[in-house]
Design an enzyme around this catalytic site. Sequence first.
Site, PDB file in Angstrom:
ATOM      1  N   TYR A 122      -2.903  -0.346  10.153  1.00  0.00           N
ATOM      2  CA  TYR A 122      -3.054  -1.006   8.840  1.00  0.00           C
ATOM      3  C   TYR A 122      -1.779  -0.795   8.009  1.00  0.00           C
ATOM      4  O   TYR A 122      -1.165  -1.756   7.533  1.00  0.00           O
ATOM      5  CB  TYR A 122      -4.263  -0.439   8.073  1.00  0.00           C
ATOM      6  CG  TYR A 122      -4.156  -0.693   6.587  1.00  0.00           C
ATOM      7  CD1 TYR A 122      -3.719   0.308   5.710  1.00  0.00           C
ATOM      8  CD2 TYR A 122      -4.438  -1.944   6.071  1.00  0.00           C
ATOM      9  CE1 TYR A 122      -3.566   0.048   4.357  1.00  0.00           C
ATOM     10  CE2 TYR A 122      -4.296  -2.207   4.718  1.00  0.00           C
ATOM     11  CZ  TYR A 122      -3.859  -1.206   3.862  1.00  0.00           C
ATOM     12  OH  TYR A 122      -3.700  -1.463   2.519  1.00  0.00           O
ATOM     13  N   SER A 162       0.828  -1.212   0.000  1.00  0.00           N
ATOM     14  CA  SER A 162       0.000   0.000   0.000  1.00  0.00           C
ATOM     15  C   SER A 162       0.857   1.254   0.000  1.00  0.00           C
ATOM     16  O   SER A 162       1.879   1.308   0.679  1.00  0.00           O
ATOM     17  CB  SER A 162      -0.887  -0.013   1.250  1.00  0.00           C
ATOM     18  OG  SER A 162      -1.497   1.236   1.409  1.00  0.00           O
ATOM     19  N   LYS A 172       1.436  -3.394   6.694  1.00  0.00           N
ATOM     20  CA  LYS A 172       1.912  -3.556   5.312  1.00  0.00           C
ATOM     21  C   LYS A 172       3.423  -3.316   5.241  1.00  0.00           C
ATOM     22  O   LYS A 172       4.158  -4.021   4.558  1.00  0.00           O
ATOM     23  CB  LYS A 172       1.178  -2.587   4.366  1.00  0.00           C
ATOM     24  CG  LYS A 172      -0.272  -2.946   4.128  1.00  0.00           C
ATOM     25  CD  LYS A 172      -0.400  -4.270   3.377  1.00  0.00           C
ATOM     26  CE  LYS A 172      -1.843  -4.592   3.034  1.00  0.00           C
ATOM     27  NZ  LYS A 172      -1.982  -5.860   2.299  1.00  0.00           N
TER      28      LYS A 172
HETATM   29  C1  WQD Z   1      -9.681   8.624   0.805  1.00  0.00           C
HETATM   30  C2  WQD Z   1      -9.899  10.087   1.176  1.00  0.00           C
HETATM   31  C3  WQD Z   1     -10.529  10.398   3.469  1.00  0.00           C
HETATM   32  C4  WQD Z   1     -14.443   8.439   3.049  1.00  0.00           C
HETATM   33  C5  WQD Z   1      -6.994   3.595   1.194  1.00  0.00           C
HETATM   34  C6  WQD Z   1      -7.505   2.193   1.361  1.00  0.00           C
HETATM   35  C7  WQD Z   1      -6.491   1.322   2.001  1.00  0.00           C
HETATM   36  C8  WQD Z   1      -5.189   1.477   1.351  1.00  0.00           C
HETATM   37  C9  WQD Z   1      -4.768   2.901   1.525  1.00  0.00           C
HETATM   38  C10 WQD Z   1      -4.558   0.084  -0.481  1.00  0.00           C
HETATM   39  C11 WQD Z   1      -9.318  10.450   2.548  1.00  0.00           C
HETATM   40  C12 WQD Z   1     -11.650  10.845   2.521  1.00  0.00           C
HETATM   41  C13 WQD Z   1     -13.178   8.949   2.795  1.00  0.00           C
HETATM   42  C14 WQD Z   1     -15.510   9.328   3.351  1.00  0.00           C
HETATM   43  C15 WQD Z   1     -14.000  11.182   3.132  1.00  0.00           C
HETATM   44  N1  WQD Z   1      -5.240   1.108  -0.016  1.00  0.00           N
HETATM   45  N2  WQD Z   1     -12.969  10.298   2.842  1.00  0.00           N
HETATM   46  N3  WQD Z   1     -15.242  10.676   3.381  1.00  0.00           N
HETATM   47  O1  WQD Z   1      -7.921   6.204   3.709  1.00  0.00           O
HETATM   48  O2  WQD Z   1      -6.667   6.671   1.530  1.00  0.00           O
HETATM   49  O3  WQD Z   1      -7.093   4.300   2.389  1.00  0.00           O
HETATM   50  O4  WQD Z   1      -5.682   3.676   0.773  1.00  0.00           O
HETATM   51  O5  WQD Z   1      -3.983  -0.725   0.163  1.00  0.00           O
HETATM   52  O6  WQD Z   1      -6.929  -0.012   1.860  1.00  0.00           O
HETATM   53  O7  WQD Z   1      -8.642   2.202   2.191  1.00  0.00           O
HETATM   54  O8  WQD Z   1      -8.920   5.671   1.411  1.00  0.00           O
HETATM   55  O9  WQD Z   1     -11.138   6.026   0.418  1.00  0.00           O
HETATM   56  O10 WQD Z   1     -10.947   5.714   2.942  1.00  0.00           O
HETATM   57  O11 WQD Z   1     -10.140   7.840   1.896  1.00  0.00           O
HETATM   58  O12 WQD Z   1     -13.795  12.404   3.205  1.00  0.00           O
HETATM   59  O13 WQD Z   1     -16.680   8.933   3.600  1.00  0.00           O
HETATM   60  O14 WQD Z   1     -11.289  10.343   1.260  1.00  0.00           O
HETATM   61  O15 WQD Z   1     -10.409  11.285   4.566  1.00  0.00           O
HETATM   62  O16 WQD Z   1      -8.832  11.771   2.490  1.00  0.00           O
HETATM   63  P1  WQD Z   1      -7.604   5.815   2.321  1.00  0.00           P
HETATM   64  P2  WQD Z   1     -10.373   6.261   1.679  1.00  0.00           P
END
Ligand code: WQD
Length: 344
Positions: free
Chosen positions: A148, A124, A152
């Site tokens: 998490y 990741s 990784k």
């Molecule tokens: C993205 C952005 C949130 C939900 C992911 C995967 C994880 C790993 C790492 C691969 C952030 C914002 C989110 C919402 C929001 N991937 N958000 N409202 O946290 O980058 O993690 O990348 O291994 O498995 O989950 O992804 O989609 O949760 O968040 O504002 O309801 O969207 O704060 O800035 P994240 P995400």
Amino acid sequence: MRVLVTGGCGFIGSHQTVALLAAGHHVTIVDNLSNASVRVLDAIEQITGQRPDFHKINVADTAALYEIMRQSSTEAVIHFAASKHVPESFSRCLDYYENNVGGLLSLLRACEHASVYKIVFSSSGSVYGETETLPIKESHRHAPSNPYSSSKSMAEKILSDLCDNDQRWSVAALRYFNPAGAHHSGLIGEDPTGLLSNLLPVLMHVAVGNKESVSIFGEDFNTPDGSGVRDYVHVEDVAEAHLRALKLLDSPAHKKKGFVAMNIGRGEGVSVKEMIAAVEHATGAPIKTEVKPRREGDVSALYADCSLATGLLGEMDYKSLDQICVDAWRWQKHNPSGYESNVR
Ligand code: WQD
């Protein structure tokens, strides 16, 4: 090649299985279905005309893994099975280490017994943590900001140490940023049976009417519009990168090194607010938003420098952000409540 795909019923795993079958590989899936539906197998068969072998097991079951590898004459493994939610990993810290690190160790033990030494590992981009250095290169220090991401980073360390000390192992760790979208057929997609937490699936559930609104977790980040910035990459492009990495494992140049970690992303930072606008454009549905405090463990911005992967795997023709949203919408529109709502 005869490939074992752990977590092969999941979001990325199912797209990977389709890509492997389409490329002529034989696929055996192991999955404990903790965040996946077995109905995905019907969809995979509908797309490819082939039904992969499937075993419902937990990767912690070393003996079962070994038996399955032996019976299916496994030659290589693509390891997706892991817990993957940044926010959840704080409250379930021990579960995350047990599943993500312990599960890897169990898999490696089974591989050793079965003389299977080729692994493509799902890592990741979140191993880098908060950084000012963007786009980010593989040489950047690791500073994971949540259990998490730490799991990784630890998993990568185990794999690279193994390769450094035993020439039989050949491993590629792919650090993907934010896989998103769905297969262009609309038959498979992101269907978090567990926690609905990632941004694009949440937005799709708002667009299709399952959810009232989306929370914007923080608009006080050090980014152009204050909301979090990530590198969203089409899940079919992520699957293509794994296919190419599988080939790389057999190359003499790589075998000498043994271990490589590569960034898999589009190299473009997209903010939450930009993603919301892209989804409104692709779906024609207005998205209601509510600004909430930051989520624990979230970094301001993260997007990739993918030049190493381009050099090793070849130029990728990445799908655009609009294509990601259009494909995600096709899946959500036809499967408003995911796989369980389908009677195929
Ligand atoms: C993205 C952005 C949130 C939900 C992911 C995967 C994880 C790993 C790492 C691969 C952030 C914002 C989110 C919402 C929001 N991937 N958000 N409202 O946290 O980058 O993690 O990348 O291994 O498995 O989950 O992804 O989609 O949760 O968040 O504002 O309801 O969207 O704060 O800035 P994240 P995400």
